[in-house]
Structure formats: structure tokens, C-alpha cells
Design a protein around this motif. Structure first.
Motif, PDB file in Angstrom:
ATOM      1  N   VAL A 146      20.926 -17.649-125.083  1.00 41.18           N
ATOM      2  CA  VAL A 146      19.933 -18.723-125.087  1.00 41.18           C
ATOM      3  C   VAL A 146      18.546 -18.182-125.438  1.00 41.18           C
ATOM      4  CG1 VAL A 146      18.715 -20.357-123.577  1.00 41.18           C
ATOM      5  CG2 VAL A 146      21.201 -20.239-123.530  1.00 41.18           C
ATOM      6  N   GLN A 147      18.270 -16.954-125.017  1.00 35.10           N
ATOM      7  CA  GLN A 147      16.977 -16.327-125.305  1.00 35.10           C
ATOM      8  C   GLN A 147      16.873 -15.826-126.744  1.00 35.10           C
ATOM      9  OE1 GLN A 147      16.589 -13.274-122.303  1.00 35.10           O
ATOM     10  NE2 GLN A 147      16.769 -14.767-120.638  1.00 35.10           N
ATOM     11  N   GLY A 148      17.978 -15.951-127.507  1.00 36.53           N
ATOM     12  CA  GLY A 148      17.946 -15.566-128.913  1.00 36.53           C
ATOM     13  C   GLY A 148      18.498 -14.189-129.217  1.00 36.53           C
ATOM     14  N   GLU A 149      19.077 -13.535-128.221  1.00 39.03           N
ATOM     15  CA  GLU A 149      19.654 -12.207-128.432  1.00 39.03           C
ATOM     16  C   GLU A 149      20.957 -12.331-129.235  1.00 39.03           C
ATOM     17  OE1 GLU A 149      18.479  -9.266-127.272  1.00 39.03           O
ATOM     18  OE2 GLU A 149      16.832  -9.947-126.004  1.00 39.03           O
ATOM     19  N   GLY A 150      21.191 -11.387-130.153  1.00 37.02           N
ATOM     20  CA  GLY A 150      22.429 -11.349-130.914  1.00 37.02           C
ATOM     21  C   GLY A 150      23.482 -10.504-130.223  1.00 37.02           C
ATOM     22  N   ASN A 151      24.694 -10.499-130.775  1.00 40.11           N
ATOM     23  CA  ASN A 151      25.792  -9.750-130.154  1.00 40.11           C
ATOM     24  C   ASN A 151      25.476  -8.263-130.018  1.00 40.11           C
ATOM     25  OD1 ASN A 151      27.039 -12.222-130.287  1.00 40.11           O
ATOM     26  ND2 ASN A 151      28.932 -11.457-131.227  1.00 40.11           N
ATOM     27  N   LEU A 152      24.895  -7.675-131.061  1.00 38.40           N
ATOM     28  CA  LEU A 152      24.576  -6.244-131.019  1.00 38.40           C
ATOM     29  C   LEU A 152      23.524  -5.948-129.950  1.00 38.40           C
ATOM     30  CD1 LEU A 152      24.832  -3.390-132.114  1.00 38.40           C
ATOM     31  CD2 LEU A 152      23.178  -3.984-133.910  1.00 38.40           C
ATOM     32  N   ASN A 207      25.271  -2.346-122.299  1.00 39.93           N
ATOM     33  CA  ASN A 207      26.098  -1.145-122.458  1.00 39.93           C
ATOM     34  C   ASN A 207      27.584  -1.486-122.485  1.00 39.93           C
ATOM     35  OD1 ASN A 207      26.484   1.633-122.819  1.00 39.93           O
ATOM     36  ND2 ASN A 207      26.681   2.001-120.611  1.00 39.93           N
ATOM     37  N   ILE A 208      27.921  -2.471-123.336  1.00 35.31           N
ATOM     38  CA  ILE A 208      29.315  -2.854-123.525  1.00 35.31           C
ATOM     39  C   ILE A 208      29.600  -2.943-125.024  1.00 35.31           C
ATOM     40  CG2 ILE A 208      29.526  -4.098-121.334  1.00 35.31           C
ATOM     41  CD1 ILE A 208      28.986  -6.686-122.805  1.00 35.31           C
ATOM     42  N   GLN A 209      30.859  -3.070-125.393  1.00 29.89           N
ATOM     43  CA  GLN A 209      31.239  -3.145-126.798  1.00 29.89           C
ATOM     44  C   GLN A 209      30.890  -4.518-127.386  1.00 29.89           C
ATOM     45  OE1 GLN A 209      32.600  -0.574-128.604  1.00 29.89           O
ATOM     46  NE2 GLN A 209      32.294   0.673-126.757  1.00 29.89           N
ATOM     47  N   MET A 210      30.596  -4.535-128.700  1.00 31.82           N
ATOM     48  CA  MET A 210      30.319  -5.810-129.359  1.00 31.82           C
ATOM     49  C   MET A 210      31.516  -6.746-129.274  1.00 31.82           C
ATOM     50  SD  MET A 210      28.057  -5.183-132.806  1.00 31.82           S
ATOM     51  CE  MET A 210      28.369  -6.888-133.285  1.00 31.82           C
ATOM     52  N   SER A 211      32.700  -6.174-129.350  1.00 31.26           N
ATOM     53  CA  SER A 211      33.912  -7.003-129.253  1.00 31.26           C
ATOM     54  C   SER A 211      34.005  -7.678-127.881  1.00 31.26           C
ATOM     55  CB  SER A 211      35.161  -6.155-129.497  1.00 31.26           C
ATOM     56  OG  SER A 211      35.255  -5.100-128.557  1.00 31.26           O
ATOM     57  N   THR A 212      33.518  -6.978-126.846  1.00 32.84           N
ATOM     58  CA  THR A 212      33.504  -7.553-125.496  1.00 32.84           C
ATOM     59  C   THR A 212      32.522  -8.713-125.424  1.00 32.84           C
ATOM     60  OG1 THR A 212      34.030  -5.382-124.560  1.00 32.84           O
ATOM     61  CG2 THR A 212      33.163  -7.045-123.040  1.00 32.84           C
ATOM     62  N   VAL A 213      31.369  -8.536-126.068  1.00 36.17           N
ATOM     63  CA  VAL A 213      30.382  -9.615-126.116  1.00 36.17           C
ATOM     64  C   VAL A 213      30.975 -10.835-126.813  1.00 36.17           C
ATOM     65  CG1 VAL A 213      28.125 -10.339-126.983  1.00 36.17           C
ATOM     66  CG2 VAL A 213      28.431  -8.011-126.124  1.00 36.17           C
ATOM     67  N   SER A 214      31.667 -10.594-127.913  1.00 36.63           N
ATOM     68  CA  SER A 214      32.286 -11.698-128.662  1.00 36.63           C
ATOM     69  C   SER A 214      33.308 -12.443-127.806  1.00 36.63           C
ATOM     70  CB  SER A 214      32.961 -11.176-129.926  1.00 36.63           C
ATOM     71  OG  SER A 214      32.011 -10.649-130.826  1.00 36.63           O
ATOM     72  N   THR A 215      34.077 -11.679-127.031  1.00 31.92           N
ATOM     73  CA  THR A 215      35.074 -12.297-126.151  1.00 31.92           C
ATOM     74  C   THR A 215      34.397 -13.183-125.115  1.00 31.92           C
ATOM     75  OG1 THR A 215      36.613 -10.452-126.427  1.00 31.92           O
ATOM     76  CG2 THR A 215      36.911 -11.848-124.485  1.00 31.92           C
ATOM     77  N   TYR A 216      33.346 -12.658-124.488  1.00 32.35           N
ATOM     78  CA  TYR A 216      32.608 -13.441-123.490  1.00 32.35           C
ATOM     79  C   TYR A 216      31.969 -14.677-124.131  1.00 32.35           C
ATOM     80  CZ  TYR A 216      32.922 -10.264-119.490  1.00 32.35           C
ATOM     81  OH  TYR A 216      33.374  -9.525-118.417  1.00 32.35           O
ATOM     82  N   LYS A 217      31.421 -14.489-125.317  1.00 36.84           N
ATOM     83  CA  LYS A 217      30.771 -15.602-126.014  1.00 36.84           C
ATOM     84  C   LYS A 217      31.781 -16.723-126.276  1.00 36.84           C
ATOM     85  CE  LYS A 217      28.117 -16.519-130.252  1.00 36.84           C
ATOM     86  NZ  LYS A 217      27.545 -15.883-131.467  1.00 36.84           N
TER      87      LYS A 217
END
Length: 211
Positions: free
Chosen positions: A164-170, A177-187
Motif C-alpha cells: 500500500v505504501q508503494g513498495e515493490g516486490n524486490l 530479508n526474504i526471497q522475492m518468490s516468497t513475497v509473490s506468494t504472500y502477495k
């Protein structure tokens, strides 16, 4: 003779205000209409004269949150409020009703439904569409969370706030301190639970239920 009533139409699009005013004048010749194109203008007009019903666009400049209801009622506590929006009724109506609105009407509805909503609220009732009534019944049967944010885990809330604050996956991956793939899963989980399919919709829903 019917009591003279006044409706304040608050929408930043003049064509919308004029269209609704025409419908009201045709169906309710005893009702006077006033117009406002920003929430600041709404507050000024509410301080100037009594209003029976405020038809309020959710995305009104200067407002754009459920707090508009509280602020308007502080000026005229007895006034009725009908939210008027193109936003999905099933997603937004209950939030505004629970915040003090007397009804919720989709802008794509028919002239007859507009007249029905106005009449219902002026008569002292609440107005929601049959679709929303079905949603309420479904939620009651399934014991569904009213606030969809309550369905998110602590980590999902954390990531949702960053999105919501505008942060991207990276950026989120580096920050947490987690993997981008983990962020994508949560998203994906967040989008599914909140029933949204893009960041703009996520921001709107998060802002609506976080307040």
C-alpha cells in the motif's frame, strides 16, 4: 401538503449531479436539491441550512473516506446519508452502513432504484440492494469476517502495508530479508483473501477497512 425537504447532491461530476437532480425533481416535486462538488463545500452548505438527505459520492475531493459520514453528522446529526458510488456494493456497502450511512447506492442503478432509495431513507428506513442483503445473509450463515483485514496473518498484514505504501516486490524482499518468490506468494494470498486483483484496488480496500 408534503413537508418541504432538501437534498444535497455531493459529487464532483456535474453531469451526475444534474442527472440525479432531474430524477429527484420528477419523482419528488416537493423536494429541493442543492449541489456540492467537494467535501469542503458540503460542510459549508451543511452549516448554512438544514438538509434532509445528503447523497454523497465516496470519491468526493477533500473527503474520500468513511470519516466523511462522521464529520457530516457532527454538523447535522439528524440528517440522513446515502452513499453513491461506482464501487462494488458487495465490497463497500456494509463498511459505510456500519460507519453510520443510511444507505448505499451504485451509480449504475436504474432511475426507479434511485427513487426507491431516496423514498426509503426519507421515510426513515435504510437502503441496500438485494445483492447486498444476500451478502449479509451469506456472511451470517458462514460466520464470515466482516472486516476482511482480519483474515490476514501478521506477515500478510506487514506485506500488505508495504504494498500500500508503494513498495515493490524486490524492496519488500530486501526489507524483510526474504526471497522475492516468497513475497509473490504472500502477495497472491493477500489479493485472494481481500478479493482484489491489482494494487489500486488493494489500496482502496486497505484504506477503507484500516480506519
Amino acid at each position: 401538503m408534503a413537508e418541504k425537504k432538501t437534498i444535497l447532491l455531493a459529487d464532483d461530476h456535474s453531469v451526475v449531479r444534474r442527472g440525479v437532480a432531474l430524477i429527484i425533481r420528477e419523482k419528488f416535486p416537493f423536494i429541493e436539491t442543492m449541489h456540492a462538488e467537494s467535501f469542503d463545500e458540503v460542510k459549508v452548505k451543511l452549516k448554512d441550512m438544514p438538509v434532509s438527505l445528503l447523497i454523497l459520492d465516496i470519491n468526493l475531493p477533500g473527503g474520500n473516506t468513511v470519516k466523511m459520514i462522521e464529520q457530516a453528522k457532527q454538523i447535522q446529526p439528524e440528517m440522513k446519508i446515502l452513499m453513491f458510488s461506482a464501487f462494488d456494493e458487495e465490497q463497500y456497502a456494509l463498511r459505510y452502513i456500519h460507519s453510520g450511512a443510511d444507505g448505499y447506492l451504485n451509480k449504475l442503478t436504474s432511475e426507479d432504484k434511485i427513487a426507491e432509495a431516496v423514498q426509503t431513507i426519507i421515510d426513515g428506513g435504510k437502503y441496500i440492494s438485494e445483492k447486498v442483503k444476500e451478502k449479509i445473509f451469506e456472511n451470517a450463515l458462514n460466520n464470515t469476517h466482516y472486516n476482511p483485514l482480519e483474515s490476514l496473518s501478521n506477515r500478510e498484514i506487514e506485506i500488505a502495508e508495504l504494498l500500500v505504501q508503494g513498495e515493490g516486490n524486490l524492496e519488500i524482499a530486501n526489507r524483510l530479508n526474504i526471497q522475492m518468490s516468497t513475497v509473490s506468494t504472500y502477495k497472491n494470498r493477500i489479493f485472494e483473501k481481500l478479493e482484489v486483483n491489482n494494487i489500486v484496488s488493494l489500496v482502496e480496500k486497505y484504506k477503507l477497512y484500516k480506519e
